[in-house]
Scaffold this active site. Sequence first.
Site, mmCIF file in Angstrom:
data_model
loop_
_atom_site.group_PDB
_atom_site.id
_atom_site.type_symbol
_atom_site.label_atom_id
_atom_site.label_comp_id
_atom_site.label_asym_id
_atom_site.label_seq_id
_atom_site.Cartn_x
_atom_site.Cartn_y
_atom_site.Cartn_z
ATOM 1 N N CYS A 271 -3.060 0.747 4.653
ATOM 2 C CA CYS A 271 -3.034 1.312 3.297
ATOM 3 C C CYS A 271 -2.998 0.250 2.212
ATOM 4 C CB CYS A 271 -1.865 2.269 3.158
ATOM 5 S SG CYS A 271 -2.190 3.762 4.080
ATOM 6 N N HIS A 272 -1.994 -0.627 2.252
ATOM 7 C CA HIS A 272 -1.911 -1.626 1.188
ATOM 8 C C HIS A 272 -1.691 -3.010 1.768
ATOM 9 C CE1 HIS A 272 -0.242 2.315 -0.033
ATOM 10 N NE2 HIS A 272 -1.287 2.247 -0.824
#
Lengths: 416, 172
Positions: B136-137
Amino acid sequence: MSGSSTYVPKSAVGRWFESRLPIMGLVHSSFIVYPVPRNLNYMWTFGAILSFMLVAQIVTGVVLAMHYTPESTLAFSSVEHIMRDVNYGWLFRYLHSNGASMFFVAVYMHIFRGLYYGSYKAPREVLWILGVIIYLLMIATAFMGYVLPWGQMSFWGATVITNLFSAIPLVGKSVSIWLWGGYAIDNATLNRFFSLHYLLPFMIAGVVGLHVWALHVVGQNNPDGVEVKNVERDTVIFTPYATLKDAFGLAVFLIVYAWFVFYIPNYLGDADNYNNANPLVTPAHIVPEWYLLPFYAILRAIPNKLMGVICLFGAIALLAFLPWLDTSPVKSAKYRPVFRVFFWVFVAVCLGLGWLGSQEVSDSTTLAARLLAFCYFAFFLIVLPLLGLFEKTKPLPASIADAVLAKGAPAAQPAE
Amino acid sequence: MSGAAIVDQNRRDFLFLATGAVGAVGVGAVVWPLIDQMNPDASTLALAAIEVDITAIQEGQIVTVKWRGKPVFIRHRTAKEIDEAVNTPISELRDPQTDAERVKKAPWLVVVGICTHLGCVPLGHEGKYDGWLCPCHGSVYDTSGRIRQGPAPLNLEVPEYAFLSDTKVRIG
Ligand code: HEM
Ligand code: FES
């Protein structure tokens, strides 16, 4: 809203009713003879468009709720059932999903209109803040609505957003568990999101009522940003002038809306959301819906979890303080040459952040997002407060009528 | 003011306070249930523990099981992975913890498969430290599930668990 005393219904039945509940008088004074500045342009039609879209979302939403099942093992297939089996189910679903996007298109036009023409300045601060509250409610509603089809993006978008609350010191974890009604997003979460997604639009309708009430107390701003001085010269009556202009703007808007619904209904959606939610596998690339991308980019730009969450919410909350952050007494950007440049830079910054939010994270996108996030906050916290002190504004017209007449004269400045 | 008025006044004060007190208790008694009904219910709490047979998990393999609706990674670590985890200087860590504090019995590592940033499921055998990489990040975890890079603040959580035998683990 000006009093209803001048309105006398023509029919006897009308007069009988009016003396018991003066609602026709209210409509008459608010939407028939209500004075609107005579220089309004098409940016002023988005208020009516927003009102229409709110009703459209409620009507299509109620229809969808008749066929949808808010249960985690059935939700996904019930949406497919709507698409394939229900008469015109595909139509209502596409109207509703694209309607949300169109709703946000309209609200962004509406907000940037307010920004450009200084509509948040005295005496419209309360009107503006009610608008910001509407915007927040719209975000919450759209977010919960997106969870309902229970696809992969629904599930993981909801996971990321509800986890934002876990950044709160000390109680964060308990808050997240409370929001979920479990230890992760699950059936309990889906159920409550459905309940709230049904509720919030009606709360929006309530706040829109206050918003329009406040509008009718202080009157509309206008492209020249000078207040109405002489009702005879500066204004025209709402019907037919504003009514027709709003109707025409709405018709054009609806053509665009219909084009999305009938030709590219999934263009704004994410293909991953046509996969059933799987709590054990995160899709490779999670993105929110387009209208939240700038805020998502800000969240990802900040390397610290708590600070990231604070900046995300701060970016929205700052809007509410705009009336006091902007120190210039001149409203319209038409007479603020420097502000006008910064305004367009700010628009570009928002679009840039939006684009970055849709990209996969890399060192260069992170750097760019940090730069633009800085510009975003600098616009509110540095540029607007200082500009009011240093900017040399152009002379304001004496009245709205003077501005309109100057525009008609041959030697006048070029049109806006 | 006449005596009767004063008596009246005292009576009204009393009624005001009494009503207010009952009202406050009443509001509290309604608000708490309204809030608490959203917390995990009895049926969710009842599912809180699971037992897993780990005989089939090969060396180097990570198996994901579902516990309380979320993934738990059971990782059969190789000697090299254990070395890396044990020999990492504590000073390099954002959330300092030794490998020994995170492991009950070699070679097994049991962690909740939820990124401590915003809750995505990290991918195994990926990232600079051979541990996990969150898609995701971009948070990177090492072979002990400790956070090494990216926005996540904490190490992957170690759930409550116990070895019932050499081949059986109870989680929860
Ligand atoms: C569901 C959402 C909304 C609806 C239905 C709505 C409706 C309206 C309507 C009917 C008007 C009058 C027509 C016009 O001037 O355009 C108006 C004016 C206004 N709205 Fe909204 N609005 C919404 C959201 C917002 C938001 C999010 C903001 C700002 C953050 C906002 C700020 C304003 C302001 C400042 C005015 C006065 C504008 C002027 O006269 O210059 N509104 N709104
Ligand atoms: S959720 Fe894992 S890095 Fe954000």
